[in-house]
Design a protein around this motif. Structure first.
Motif, PDB file in Angstrom:
ATOM      1  N   GLY A  19       0.801  -1.212   0.000  1.00 56.31           N
ATOM      2  CA  GLY A  19       0.000   0.000   0.000  1.00 56.31           C
ATOM      3  C   GLY A  19       0.836   1.265   0.000  1.00 56.31           C
ATOM      4  O   GLY A  19       2.049   1.259  -0.191  1.00 56.31           O
ATOM      5  N   GLY A  20       0.151   2.392   0.226  1.00 60.44           N
ATOM      6  CA  GLY A  20       0.800   3.694   0.130  1.00 60.44           C
ATOM      7  C   GLY A  20       0.825   4.174  -1.309  1.00 60.44           C
ATOM      8  O   GLY A  20       0.234   3.568  -2.213  1.00 60.44           O
ATOM      9  N   TRP A  21       1.553   5.270  -1.542  1.00 62.93           N
ATOM     10  CA  TRP A  21       1.562   5.907  -2.855  1.00 62.93           C
ATOM     11  C   TRP A  21       2.888   6.630  -3.027  1.00 62.93           C
ATOM     12  O   TRP A  21       3.174   7.577  -2.299  1.00 62.93           O
ATOM     13  CB  TRP A  21       0.391   6.889  -2.930  1.00 62.93           C
ATOM     14  N   LYS A  26       4.246   4.441   3.072  1.00 62.63           N
ATOM     15  CA  LYS A  26       4.652   3.094   2.704  1.00 62.63           C
ATOM     16  C   LYS A  26       4.958   2.284   3.970  1.00 62.63           C
ATOM     17  O   LYS A  26       5.503   2.827   4.942  1.00 62.63           O
ATOM     18  CB  LYS A  26       5.896   3.135   1.803  1.00 62.63           C
ATOM     19  N   PRO A  27       4.645   1.003   3.985  1.00 65.20           N
ATOM     20  CA  PRO A  27       4.894   0.166   5.177  1.00 65.20           C
ATOM     21  C   PRO A  27       6.361  -0.244   5.257  1.00 65.20           C
ATOM     22  O   PRO A  27       6.709  -1.422   5.150  1.00 65.20           O
ATOM     23  CB  PRO A  27       3.967  -1.032   4.946  1.00 65.20           C
ATOM     24  N   THR A 229       9.451   7.609   4.228  1.00 64.67           N
ATOM     25  CA  THR A 229       8.300   8.186   3.540  1.00 64.67           C
ATOM     26  C   THR A 229       7.440   8.938   4.549  1.00 64.67           C
ATOM     27  O   THR A 229       7.652   8.846   5.761  1.00 64.67           O
ATOM     28  CB  THR A 229       7.480   7.098   2.823  1.00 64.67           C
ATOM     29  N   SER A 230       6.473   9.689   4.042  1.00 68.88           N
ATOM     30  CA  SER A 230       5.641  10.499   4.928  1.00 68.88           C
ATOM     31  C   SER A 230       4.513   9.678   5.534  1.00 68.88           C
ATOM     32  O   SER A 230       4.096   8.657   4.978  1.00 68.88           O
ATOM     33  CB  SER A 230       5.043  11.679   4.166  1.00 68.88           C
ATOM     34  N   ASP A 234       1.380  12.540  11.349  1.00 70.09           N
ATOM     35  CA  ASP A 234       2.367  12.161  12.366  1.00 70.09           C
ATOM     36  C   ASP A 234       3.763  12.661  12.020  1.00 70.09           C
ATOM     37  O   ASP A 234       4.508  13.097  12.896  1.00 70.09           O
ATOM     38  CB  ASP A 234       2.371  10.642  12.550  1.00 70.09           C
ATOM     39  N   TYR A 235       4.142  12.614  10.747  1.00 72.28           N
ATOM     40  CA  TYR A 235       5.437  13.155  10.307  1.00 72.28           C
ATOM     41  C   TYR A 235       5.445  13.256   8.790  1.00 72.28           C
ATOM     42  O   TYR A 235       4.667  12.581   8.091  1.00 72.28           O
ATOM     43  CB  TYR A 235       6.620  12.296  10.788  1.00 72.28           C
ATOM     44  N   GLY A 236       6.319  14.125   8.300  1.00 73.60           N
ATOM     45  CA  GLY A 236       6.490  14.279   6.863  1.00 73.60           C
ATOM     46  C   GLY A 236       7.605  13.383   6.347  1.00 73.60           C
ATOM     47  O   GLY A 236       8.230  12.634   7.109  1.00 73.60           O
ATOM     48  N   ARG A 237       7.846  13.481   5.062  1.00 73.20           N
ATOM     49  CA  ARG A 237       8.917  12.705   4.463  1.00 73.20           C
ATOM     50  C   ARG A 237      10.269  13.231   4.946  1.00 73.20           C
ATOM     51  O   ARG A 237      10.492  14.432   5.015  1.00 73.20           O
ATOM     52  CB  ARG A 237       8.824  12.786   2.938  1.00 73.20           C
TER      53      ARG A 237
END
Length: 263
Positions: A19-21, A26-27, A229-230, A234-237
């Protein structure tokens, strides 16, 4: 579960959805755990980012199904590019909407779904196995028959989850993580923080409940589990870590990254 326990249930040769983009939610803790195993010969289905780049660089891919592979602020994922240019794996590249409807078809256990996306484009030329269907109704319109993207397993990351497998996103976009879980036979979800079920209402509105427990196999509490990744809000990249990843040869980067450290 722990991340290592989750990936211990995976096997070489599986079709794995991630998942993610791009370089967003991303996990990565689960991907890191996967890279510590000997699992290989994977077919990966992903809106690709560093997950794909790392698995490609490590030689774990047999085939990739993706509409793109990007680090967002770095347009083309460099480790993916190097592996692809060397012919290290097969690539099925399709339109973003076709990809989404392939997940929808798998989630609904349908063999395909008809879509307009892809018609009149080179998607049909570079994917000669794609077929078209004609509407059985009066208009007789032609559609692309997008095959279901059935997954043996899915890995996704969300902001909050409970122990039952319900998952909540708090950022601006769900990134289709629900479809990945629904399209898979098993799904493993990492989260920034485990919460009690009643706490979801304190974290966000009802529509932020993205994942339902009946499609989740295991839950991993992994604070910072999407880094670099972001994972908004909670936090950015982490752009410094991402630049280090993009400019460092994979074996050198992996030597620190796989044990939980980044340059």
């Amino acid at each position: 579960m722990t991340a290592d326990e989750a990936v211990s249930r995976l096997e070489s040769g599986m079709t794995l959805g991630i998942g993610g983009w791009g370089s967003r939610r991303k996990p990565m803790e689960l991907v890191r755990a996967l890279l510590r195993t000997g699992i290989t010969d994977l077919t990966v289905v992903s809106y690709g980012g560093p997950d794909v780049g790392m698995l490609a660089a490590a030689g774990r891919l047999r085939r990739l199904v993706a509409p793109f592979v990007t680090l967002d602020s770095i347009p083309l994922e460099p480790h993916y590019r190097a592996a692809r240019e060397s012919g290290a794996f097969e690539l099925t590249e399709i339109d973003e909407a076709m990809f989404m409807w392939g997940l929808h078809a798998a989630a609904h256990r349908l063999p395909f779904l008809p879509v307009r996306a892809g018609l009149g484009s080179d998607v049909m030329r570079v994917n000669p196995g794609l077929r078209t269907v004609t509407s059985p109704y009066d208009d007789g319109e032609t559609f692309v028959a997008v095959p279901a993207l059935r997954l043996d397993a899915a890995l996704v990351h969300v902001n909050r989850a409970d122990r039952r497998g319900n998952g909540q996103y708090l950022g601006p976009d769900p990134y289709f993580d629900d479809l990945f879980c629904e399209a898979a036979d098993t799904a493993y979800v990492s989260c920034e923080r485990l919460v009690g079920t009643a706490e979801f209402a304190k974290e966000g509105p009802p529509q932020s409940l993205l994942l339902k427990r009946h499609v989740v196999t295991g839950v991993v509490e992994a604070p910072g589990g999407a880094h670099f990744t972001s994972c908004a809000p909670d936090y950015g990249r982490d752009e410094d870590a991402q630049r280090a990843y993009a400019t460092t040869p994979w074996p050198e980067f992996a030597a620190t990254y796989l044990d939980g450290r980044t340059p």
